[in-house]
Design a protein around this motif. Structure first.
Motif, PDB file in Angstrom:
ATOM      1  N   GLY A 220     123.341 -28.355  52.825  1.00  0.00           N
ATOM      2  CA  GLY A 220     121.935 -28.653  53.039  1.00  0.00           C
ATOM      3  C   GLY A 220     121.110 -28.783  51.778  1.00  0.00           C
ATOM      4  N   ILE A 221     121.726 -28.657  50.610  1.00  0.00           N
ATOM      5  CA  ILE A 221     121.013 -28.700  49.327  1.00  0.00           C
ATOM      6  C   ILE A 221     121.368 -29.997  48.605  1.00  0.00           C
ATOM      7  CG2 ILE A 221     120.789 -27.578  47.069  1.00  0.00           C
ATOM      8  CD1 ILE A 221     121.424 -24.925  48.555  1.00  0.00           C
ATOM      9  N   LEU A 222     120.354 -30.730  48.157  1.00  0.00           N
ATOM     10  CA  LEU A 222     120.587 -31.988  47.449  1.00  0.00           C
ATOM     11  C   LEU A 222     121.271 -31.712  46.117  1.00  0.00           C
ATOM     12  CD1 LEU A 222     120.102 -35.089  47.280  1.00  0.00           C
ATOM     13  CD2 LEU A 222     117.967 -34.551  46.081  1.00  0.00           C
ATOM     14  N   VAL A 223     122.453 -32.313  45.922  1.00  0.00           N
ATOM     15  CA  VAL A 223     123.199 -32.077  44.684  1.00  0.00           C
ATOM     16  C   VAL A 223     123.545 -33.370  43.945  1.00  0.00           C
ATOM     17  CG1 VAL A 223     124.145 -29.844  45.388  1.00  0.00           C
ATOM     18  CG2 VAL A 223     125.367 -31.943  45.992  1.00  0.00           C
ATOM     19  N   GLN A 224     123.481 -34.519  44.616  1.00  0.00           N
ATOM     20  CA  GLN A 224     123.622 -35.829  43.970  1.00  0.00           C
ATOM     21  C   GLN A 224     122.535 -36.718  44.555  1.00  0.00           C
ATOM     22  OE1 GLN A 224     125.621 -36.300  41.494  1.00  0.00           O
ATOM     23  NE2 GLN A 224     127.184 -34.706  41.733  1.00  0.00           N
ATOM     24  N   ASP A 225     121.708 -37.306  43.684  1.00  0.00           N
ATOM     25  CA  ASP A 225     120.509 -38.003  44.135  1.00  0.00           C
ATOM     26  C   ASP A 225     120.620 -39.501  43.867  1.00  0.00           C
ATOM     27  OD1 ASP A 225     118.002 -38.673  45.008  1.00  0.00           O
ATOM     28  OD2 ASP A 225     116.903 -37.597  43.457  1.00  0.00           O
ATOM     29  N   ASN A 226     121.344 -40.202  44.753  1.00  0.00           N
ATOM     30  CA  ASN A 226     121.461 -41.662  44.669  1.00  0.00           C
ATOM     31  C   ASN A 226     121.941 -42.099  43.289  1.00  0.00           C
ATOM     32  OD1 ASN A 226     121.251 -44.298  45.758  1.00  0.00           O
ATOM     33  ND2 ASN A 226     119.232 -44.573  44.846  1.00  0.00           N
ATOM     34  N   VAL A 227     122.981 -41.436  42.782  1.00  0.00           N
ATOM     35  CA  VAL A 227     123.447 -41.715  41.424  1.00  0.00           C
ATOM     36  C   VAL A 227     124.308 -42.977  41.408  1.00  0.00           C
ATOM     37  CG1 VAL A 227     123.316 -39.323  40.666  1.00  0.00           C
ATOM     38  CG2 VAL A 227     125.419 -40.154  41.732  1.00  0.00           C
ATOM     39  N   PRO A 228     124.154 -43.816  40.374  1.00  0.00           N
ATOM     40  CA  PRO A 228     125.005 -45.005  40.247  1.00  0.00           C
ATOM     41  C   PRO A 228     126.318 -44.649  39.557  1.00  0.00           C
ATOM     42  CG  PRO A 228     123.348 -45.011  38.522  1.00  0.00           C
ATOM     43  CD  PRO A 228     123.091 -43.780  39.351  1.00  0.00           C
ATOM     44  N   LEU A 229     127.424 -45.068  40.119  1.00  0.00           N
ATOM     45  CA  LEU A 229     128.724 -44.806  39.506  1.00  0.00           C
ATOM     46  C   LEU A 229     129.000 -45.857  38.439  1.00  0.00           C
ATOM     47  CD1 LEU A 229     128.820 -43.113  42.106  1.00  0.00           C
ATOM     48  CD2 LEU A 229     131.259 -43.585  42.215  1.00  0.00           C
ATOM     49  N   PHE A 230     129.551 -45.417  37.308  1.00  0.00           N
ATOM     50  CA  PHE A 230     129.830 -46.364  36.234  1.00  0.00           C
ATOM     51  C   PHE A 230     131.323 -46.636  36.125  1.00  0.00           C
ATOM     52  CE2 PHE A 230     128.557 -42.186  34.688  1.00  0.00           C
ATOM     53  CZ  PHE A 230     129.645 -41.734  33.948  1.00  0.00           C
ATOM     54  N   GLY A 231     131.935 -46.939  37.264  1.00  0.00           N
ATOM     55  CA  GLY A 231     133.345 -47.267  37.312  1.00  0.00           C
ATOM     56  C   GLY A 231     134.072 -46.366  38.286  1.00  0.00           C
ATOM     57  N   VAL A 232     135.393 -46.467  38.289  1.00  0.00           N
ATOM     58  CA  VAL A 232     136.243 -45.677  39.177  1.00  0.00           C
ATOM     59  C   VAL A 232     136.631 -44.393  38.455  1.00  0.00           C
ATOM     60  CG1 VAL A 232     138.394 -45.631  40.480  1.00  0.00           C
ATOM     61  CG2 VAL A 232     137.094 -47.766  40.292  1.00  0.00           C
ATOM     62  N   PRO A 233     136.230 -43.215  38.960  1.00  0.00           N
ATOM     63  CA  PRO A 233     136.517 -41.968  38.247  1.00  0.00           C
ATOM     64  C   PRO A 233     137.971 -41.550  38.406  1.00  0.00           C
ATOM     65  CG  PRO A 233     135.356 -41.502  40.295  1.00  0.00           C
ATOM     66  CD  PRO A 233     135.437 -42.993  40.181  1.00  0.00           C
ATOM     67  N   LEU A 234     138.578 -41.188  37.300  1.00  0.00           N
ATOM     68  CA  LEU A 234     139.946 -40.682  37.272  1.00  0.00           C
ATOM     69  C   LEU A 234     140.007 -39.487  36.331  1.00  0.00           C
ATOM     70  CD1 LEU A 234     141.962 -44.009  36.897  1.00  0.00           C
ATOM     71  CD2 LEU A 234     141.839 -42.602  38.943  1.00  0.00           C
ATOM     72  N   TRP A 235     141.098 -38.760  36.388  1.00  0.00           N
ATOM     73  CA  TRP A 235     141.307 -37.654  35.466  1.00  0.00           C
ATOM     74  C   TRP A 235     141.474 -38.197  34.049  1.00  0.00           C
ATOM     75  CZ3 TRP A 235     146.263 -35.450  33.500  1.00  0.00           C
ATOM     76  CH2 TRP A 235     146.064 -34.230  32.838  1.00  0.00           C
ATOM     77  N   LEU A 236     140.619 -37.760  33.137  1.00  0.00           N
ATOM     78  CA  LEU A 236     140.635 -38.126  31.723  1.00  0.00           C
ATOM     79  C   LEU A 236     140.258 -39.576  31.452  1.00  0.00           C
ATOM     80  CD1 LEU A 236     143.804 -36.235  30.403  1.00  0.00           C
ATOM     81  CD2 LEU A 236     141.419 -35.509  30.350  1.00  0.00           C
ATOM     82  N   GLN A 237     139.708 -40.275  32.419  1.00  0.00           N
ATOM     83  CA  GLN A 237     139.361 -41.670  32.179  1.00  0.00           C
ATOM     84  C   GLN A 237     138.441 -42.188  33.269  1.00  0.00           C
ATOM     85  OE1 GLN A 237     142.427 -44.602  32.896  1.00  0.00           O
ATOM     86  NE2 GLN A 237     143.630 -43.134  34.060  1.00  0.00           N
TER      87      GLN A 237
END
Length: 363
Positions: A220-237
């Motif tokens: 119930g607590i806002l923790v990500q606020d319409n954030v734009p992703l800057f690519g595909v997240p991976l471990w170490l990259q």
């Protein structure tokens, strides 16, 4: 956290080019232990599962995994053909996780699972619980993940009194954005994620038109606020965006911990807004000041005044709304569906006015 890599050579290919990009976006190195951790916020106590809304698709009803299947190869099981990323391979194999009394649980080592149905823009509700008996620490404790479109991860981790890098704790957009708050309940208690996801948009030539965006509420607590992703997240990259299908399955990760899930449902969101008709805004006419002055005055609880060559109507408080003349007997409230119809006498002076909003008479 994503443990899988499609090939080591692919990591080497992208690691250098994406390291600078990811750091430039946030100002921090990925998985930097010096990055400030979010403040701890104590959420409300857990409650019984809330029934989904009427238009939701139920992905787990507490009895079986018929909406899911095995995801062969893990979340990294995509291929790149030219400039296109393909992640939509079907396994047609039953989901190998364990179903309990109203929940299902990761069977460590059995592999990830994915929805049989593919999705684009969605609202996702998901409840999960880390094991009550604490084993391991950091990324080795109660770890899983939910991958939107099988690519974009919101981290699942037991982050209750369990330090780790900020962009890898519970409710992080993995490797990119730490949550705004650590809203964890203790291990063994049910956590809720409510996620709004907007997929990336690609042009006809494969160019990125708009990045993916994620909003997350944790307990119930806002923790990500319409954030734009800057690519595909991976471990170490981070992999740069590559075009992919508009609809892809959700993936839940087997990271070797027996994390439990329940009450998962999704609402598909409209990807485009309905277009207004061409005549939505009616063209006004110009009336001379001496004609506009005829409409000035009080009409019950309403009042009309002239400001230069514009008439304005007062309803309540400080609001004076502009009237646009369509004829000498009909005016519209600018930018609204409000309409005023005047009854004029022989000299063109208003005797009364009828106000409608969307065709409904207003008192």
């Amino acid at each position: 956290m994503r443990r899988y890599v499609h090939s080591f050579s692919l990591i080497l290919l992208f690691l250098t080019m994406t390291h600078a990009t990811s750091r430039a976006q946030s100002g921090w190195k990925q998985h930097d232990m010096d990055r400030p951790r979010p403040p701890v916020v104590t959420p409300a106590p857990p409650t019984a599962p809330v029934p989904p809304p009427s238009d939701a698709l139920l992905l787990f009803d507490g009895t079986d995994l018929s909406a899911w299947e095995a995801h062969v190869g893990g979340p990294g099981a995509w291929t790149i053909e030219g400039d296109y990323m393909e992640v939509n391979r079907r396994s047609h194999q039953p989901a190998p996780w364990k179903v309990g009394d109203g929940y299902f649980e990761v069977v460590p080592g059995s592999g990830d699972i994915r929805t049989r149905q593919a999705f684009g823009d969605i609202q996702l509700h998901l409840e999960w619980a880390a094991p009550e008996v604490i084993e391991g620490d950091g990324q080795g404790r109660g770890n899983s993940g939910v991958f939107l479109m099988g690519l974009y991860e919101v981290q699942i981790l037991d982050s209750y009194d369990n330090p780790t890098y900020a962009d890898g704790q519970a409710a992080a957009v993995y490797g990119q954005y730490p949550p705004l708050a650590n809203a964890m309940r203790p291990p063994g208690q049910w956590q809720t994620y409510d996620i709004v996801f907007r997929r990336p948009r690609f042009g006809a030539a494969g160019q990125l038109l708009a990045p993916a965006r994620i909003t997350v509420f944790h307990n119930g607590i806002l923790v990500q606020d319409n954030v734009p992703l800057f690519g595909v997240p991976l471990w170490l990259q981070h992999l740069p965006y590559r075009p992919h299908a508009d609809r892809l399955p959700l993936v839940l990760q087997d990271h070797g911990n027996p994390v439990r899930f329940r009450n998962i449902w999704v609402r598909e969101l409209p990807e485009t807004l309905p277009e207004a008709p061409a005549d939505a805004y009616l063209a006004g006419i110009t009336l001379p000041a001496n004609v506009l002055d005829r409409y000035v005055g009080r009409y019950g609880s309403w009042e009309i005044r002239r400001d230069g060559d514009v008439l304005r109507m007062h309803f309540f408080g400080p609001l004076w709304l502009e009237l646009v003349p369509l004829s000498t007997t009909r005016f519209t409230l600018k930018h609204t569906a409000g309409m005023l119809d005047f009854d004029l006498d022989e000299e063109g002076t208003p005797r009364r006015v009828t106000f409608t909003l969307g065709g409904v008479p207003m008192p």
